[in-house]
Design an enzyme around this catalytic site. Structure first.
Site, mmCIF file in Angstrom:
data_model
loop_
_atom_site.group_PDB
_atom_site.id
_atom_site.type_symbol
_atom_site.label_atom_id
_atom_site.label_comp_id
_atom_site.label_asym_id
_atom_site.label_seq_id
_atom_site.Cartn_x
_atom_site.Cartn_y
_atom_site.Cartn_z
ATOM 1 N N ARG A 1 -6.057 -1.765 -6.407
ATOM 2 C CA ARG A 1 -6.812 -2.528 -5.186
ATOM 3 C C ARG A 1 -8.150 -1.856 -4.658
ATOM 4 O O ARG A 1 -8.710 -2.409 -4.234
ATOM 5 C CB ARG A 1 -5.958 -2.799 -3.880
ATOM 6 C CG ARG A 1 -5.002 -3.862 -4.060
ATOM 7 C CD ARG A 1 -5.381 -5.205 -3.281
ATOM 8 N NE ARG A 1 -5.812 -4.801 -1.815
ATOM 9 C CZ ARG A 1 -7.164 -4.873 -1.557
ATOM 10 N NH1 ARG A 1 -8.149 -5.047 -2.359
ATOM 11 N NH2 ARG A 1 -7.416 -4.887 -0.233
ATOM 12 N N ARG B 1 0.608 -1.175 -0.173
ATOM 13 C CA ARG B 1 0.025 0.064 -0.041
ATOM 14 C C ARG B 1 0.865 1.300 -0.106
ATOM 15 O O ARG B 1 0.345 2.378 -0.322
ATOM 16 C CB ARG B 1 -0.898 0.032 1.038
ATOM 17 C CG ARG B 1 -2.166 -0.841 1.023
ATOM 18 C CD ARG B 1 -3.043 -0.772 2.197
ATOM 19 N NE ARG B 1 -2.303 -1.532 3.457
ATOM 20 C CZ ARG B 1 -2.754 -1.632 4.586
ATOM 21 N NH1 ARG B 1 -3.794 -1.038 4.911
ATOM 22 N NH2 ARG B 1 -2.041 -2.105 5.721
#
Length: 367
Positions: free
Chosen positions: A50, A41
């Protein structure tokens, strides 16, 4: 370029085998480097890919796993890729339901509470049926990498998976899972054995699909002391290495290097050095020289910069990397962090880490 599923045959020729050479203990021009959670992330493109997807739905999409695995390699000159997946796909294969709860993390809807709950688990797992999506992701990614760097496959280790299955998610004490070890040792061994068998088949399947190295994550080793580790973790870690290697031989598959990463298990480094793995991964809580002294010269070390060091200014990161390389030496060594990257890290600092490893190790090797 993650399209078109091709067979696990006819993979592109590998152009940079530095990571594999270091893992096998051969000489390298520079120290290879990769990062745990490098597909993560902290990358804006990862968050974008995502964004609309459920986490485990992403894990089940070979195309998305391939894309996420390749993202860090487009940015940084890393020496290895690690397939994007999750350790909890193994409990899912055993029939347990795991959901990703925002702000809380992975959560089991029905954790194991009583010994009888073990009967609810699949006792025989066909890994191709249950985890074939990971194998497809590996094959697809191996082709899409075009031989740039080797691809690492992985699994969680039995104790770590068991602890999640009983706790139902993360825990600071692992008290529920550890209480099983004290109260239900036989049932604990039954569960660990079941997990070890599935993990073995899963890892062999990853090699058949195209993985060129394997890492076993014993992420919760730090919750065990030397005795519990000796009884409930180490035997299965050993068995997996042995069983994977003998199955790879039987099936005429490549004997790939294997890495054991047991976080916070510095009390067990001597044992891990003789557990059948080519590489022992280290967290940041041990000095390089001490680890080398305990593990000896016949095993490659991997690690172990404190991930939080990446919050430092770039020059400081360079200094810390230089010190780390001087501690480990540049040979029989793979540079990494002592655990995974955090979501709020600056990608440029990750780049500075990777480049510092290459620059300083080349310099040390020349002089």
């Amino acid at each position: 370029t993650c399209s078109l599923l091709r067979s696990p045959k006819g993979f592109p020729k590998l152009k940079n085998d530095t990571f594999l050479r270091a893992a096998r203990g051969e000489e390298t021009e520079h120290t290879p480097v990769w990062c745990m959670r490098q597909a993560g992330r902290y990358l804006p493109e990862f968050r974008e890919t995502r964004a609309s997807q459920d986490f485990f739905a992403t894990c089940r999409s070979p195309k998305l796993c391939c894309e996420l695995t390749l993202q860090p390699l487009r940015r940084f000159p890393l020496d290895a890729a690690i397939i994007f997946s999750d350790i909890l796909v193994v409990p899912q294969a055993l029939g347990m339901e795991v959901v990703m709860v925002p702000g809380k993390g992975p959560t089991f809807t029905e954790p194991l509470k009583e010994v009888e709950d073990l009967l609810k688990l699949r006792q025989k797992v066909d890994v191709t049926a249950e985890l074939g999506y990971v194998f497809q992701a590996i094959t697809l990614t191996r082709h899409s990498l075009e031989g740039k760097v080797p691809l690492i496959g992985f699994s969680g280790a039995p104790w770590t998976l068991m602890s999640y299955m009983i706790e139902g998610g993360g825990s600071t004490t692992m008290a529920k899972a550890k209480s099983w070890l004290y109260r239900h040792p036989e049932a604990s061994h039954r569960l660990l054995r079941l997990l070890a068998d599935v993990i073995t088949d899963y890892l062999v399947g990853q090699v058949a699909a195209g993985a060129q190295a394997l890492q076993l994550f014993e992420s919760h080793a730090g919750h065990l002391g030397p005795e519990l580790f000796q009884d409930f973790a180490l035997p299965y870690i050993r068995d997996i290495a042995q069983a994977v290697k003998s199955k790879l031989k039987e099936e005429a598959l490549p004997l790939v290097p294997m890495i054991i990463f047991a976080k916070d298990a510095h009390y067990a480094l001597r044992d891990l050095a003789h557990a059948g793995y080519e590489v022992v991964g280290l967290d940041w809580t041990i000095r390089p020289q001490e680890a080398r002294a305990q593990i000896g010269k016949d095993v490659t070390l991997q690690g172990n910069l404190d991930p939080c060091a990446l919050y430092a200014p770039k020059e400081k990161i360079g200094e810390l990397v230089k010190k780390m390389l001087e501690g480990f030496g540049t040979q029989r060594y793979i540079a990494n962090l002592g655990h995974g990257l955090y979501p709020d890290m600056n990608p440029e600092h990750v780049g500075a880490f990777v480049e510092a490893v290459h620059a300083h190790s080349r310099h040390i090797n020349k002089h």
